[in-house]
Design a protein around this motif. Structure first.
Motif, PDB file in Angstrom:
ATOM      1  N   LYS A  52      64.176  -2.946  40.695  1.00 52.63           N
ATOM      2  CA  LYS A  52      63.435  -4.134  41.116  1.00 52.63           C
ATOM      3  C   LYS A  52      62.082  -3.743  41.697  1.00 52.63           C
ATOM      4  O   LYS A  52      61.910  -2.625  42.191  1.00 52.63           O
ATOM      5  CB  LYS A  52      64.226  -4.891  42.192  1.00 52.63           C
ATOM      6  N   PRO A  53      61.115  -4.627  41.667  1.00 50.21           N
ATOM      7  CA  PRO A  53      59.868  -4.370  42.404  1.00 50.21           C
ATOM      8  C   PRO A  53      60.212  -4.086  43.871  1.00 50.21           C
ATOM      9  O   PRO A  53      61.134  -4.695  44.431  1.00 50.21           O
ATOM     10  CB  PRO A  53      59.092  -5.670  42.251  1.00 50.21           C
ATOM     11  N   GLU A  54      59.503  -3.172  44.470  1.00 46.87           N
ATOM     12  CA  GLU A  54      59.844  -2.720  45.824  1.00 46.87           C
ATOM     13  C   GLU A  54      59.974  -3.868  46.817  1.00 46.87           C
ATOM     14  O   GLU A  54      60.849  -3.860  47.685  1.00 46.87           O
ATOM     15  CB  GLU A  54      58.821  -1.707  46.325  1.00 46.87           C
ATOM     16  N   ILE A  55      59.125  -4.877  46.680  1.00 49.36           N
ATOM     17  CA  ILE A  55      59.159  -5.990  47.631  1.00 49.36           C
ATOM     18  C   ILE A  55      60.456  -6.789  47.536  1.00 49.36           C
ATOM     19  O   ILE A  55      60.857  -7.478  48.479  1.00 49.36           O
ATOM     20  CB  ILE A  55      57.932  -6.913  47.411  1.00 49.36           C
ATOM     21  N   ARG A  56      61.134  -6.701  46.389  1.00 50.00           N
ATOM     22  CA  ARG A  56      62.381  -7.446  46.195  1.00 50.00           C
ATOM     23  C   ARG A  56      63.621  -6.595  46.411  1.00 50.00           C
ATOM     24  O   ARG A  56      64.742  -7.102  46.326  1.00 50.00           O
ATOM     25  CB  ARG A  56      62.407  -8.039  44.779  1.00 50.00           C
ATOM     26  N   GLN A  57      63.462  -5.316  46.665  1.00 48.21           N
ATOM     27  CA  GLN A  57      64.615  -4.450  46.868  1.00 48.21           C
ATOM     28  C   GLN A  57      65.291  -4.724  48.204  1.00 48.21           C
ATOM     29  O   GLN A  57      64.633  -5.086  49.184  1.00 48.21           O
ATOM     30  CB  GLN A  57      64.189  -2.985  46.793  1.00 48.21           C
ATOM     31  N   TRP A  58      66.581  -4.544  48.224  1.00 46.63           N
ATOM     32  CA  TRP A  58      67.371  -4.741  49.428  1.00 46.63           C
ATOM     33  C   TRP A  58      67.697  -3.358  49.993  1.00 46.63           C
ATOM     34  O   TRP A  58      68.569  -2.665  49.469  1.00 46.63           O
ATOM     35  CB  TRP A  58      68.643  -5.509  49.080  1.00 46.63           C
TER      36      TRP A  58
END
Length: 213
Positions: free
Chosen positions: A117-123
């Motif tokens: 996932k794009p880093e901003i959407r990673q958990w």
């Protein structure tokens, strides 16, 4: 027989490796399909409502899915008592080892999906939790490397070898061998088996690979 699958799937590779060990590989035609969570493939879904691979279509047009069920079917087709032994205690040990390897693959894929996932959407919690589970499983196997050596070739050890190869395939930067010498020794030895050596993972989407933190 026809196997719906992919050369990048560890579940499919487990079936192919098992078939090779059972000397049944030449009876299976691999039909390549790419399935993922965000879409469905009608060709696969028409025979498997879960839209998952591997799915085996037998010469009698029976449809078998789930890698464990397919491997059990192939084991019996080859005469039984080979990769999954009939002795209750040995069978339980093999299936327990298979469950561990299959669970490890589940966690690896969960991590792969999250890391793609794009880093901003990673958990971050998922990345941390999956890393902890991967390392704990490898540590567990390191402690039990002697058992792996003693087990020989069963569905359990084949599944462990495939799971570890999947780590090397998708998470090469993990460098797990440095801290697990006995597991590394076993894996290097076991990987000389033609069924493991001659059936590598293949992929055209290396961008999916995510490093373990």
């Amino acid at each position: 027989m026809k196997l719906l699958g992919s050369l990048r799937s560890p579940y499919v590779r487990k079936v192919l490796v098992a078939a090779a060990e059972l000397e049944l590989l030449d009876q299976i035609d691999l039909e390549i399909h790419s399935v993922h969570l965000a879409a469905h493939v009608p060709t696969v879904m028409n025979v498997n409502p879960l839209n998952k691979i591997p799915t085996l279509i037998t010469d009698a047009d029976d449809v078998i899915f789930d890698s464990l069920v397919i491997c059990e079917f192939l084991n019996e087709l080859a005469g039984g008592d080979i990769l999954v032994l009939k002795d209750a205690r040995r069978r339980l040990k093999t299936l327990q080892m298979h469950a561990l390897a299959s669970g490890l693959v589940d966690v690896l894929i969960m991590r792969l999906v999250e890391a793609a996932k794009p880093e901003i959407r990673q958990w971050p919690e998922v990345l941390d939790a999956t890393a902890a589970k991967i390392n704990a499983t490898l540590d567990y196997l390191e402690i039990r490397a002697d058992e792996l050596f003693a087990e020989g070739s069963t569905l359990g050890t084949l599944s462990v070898a495939v799971a570890i190869n999947y780590i090397d395939f998708r998470f090469a930067s993990m460098h797990w061998r440095q801290t697990r010498p006995r597991l590394n020794e076993w894996h290097a030895h076991f990987s000389t088996r033609p069924a493991i050596r001659d059936l590598p993972f293949e992929d055209t989407t290396p961008s999916l690979a995510g490093a373990v933190r």
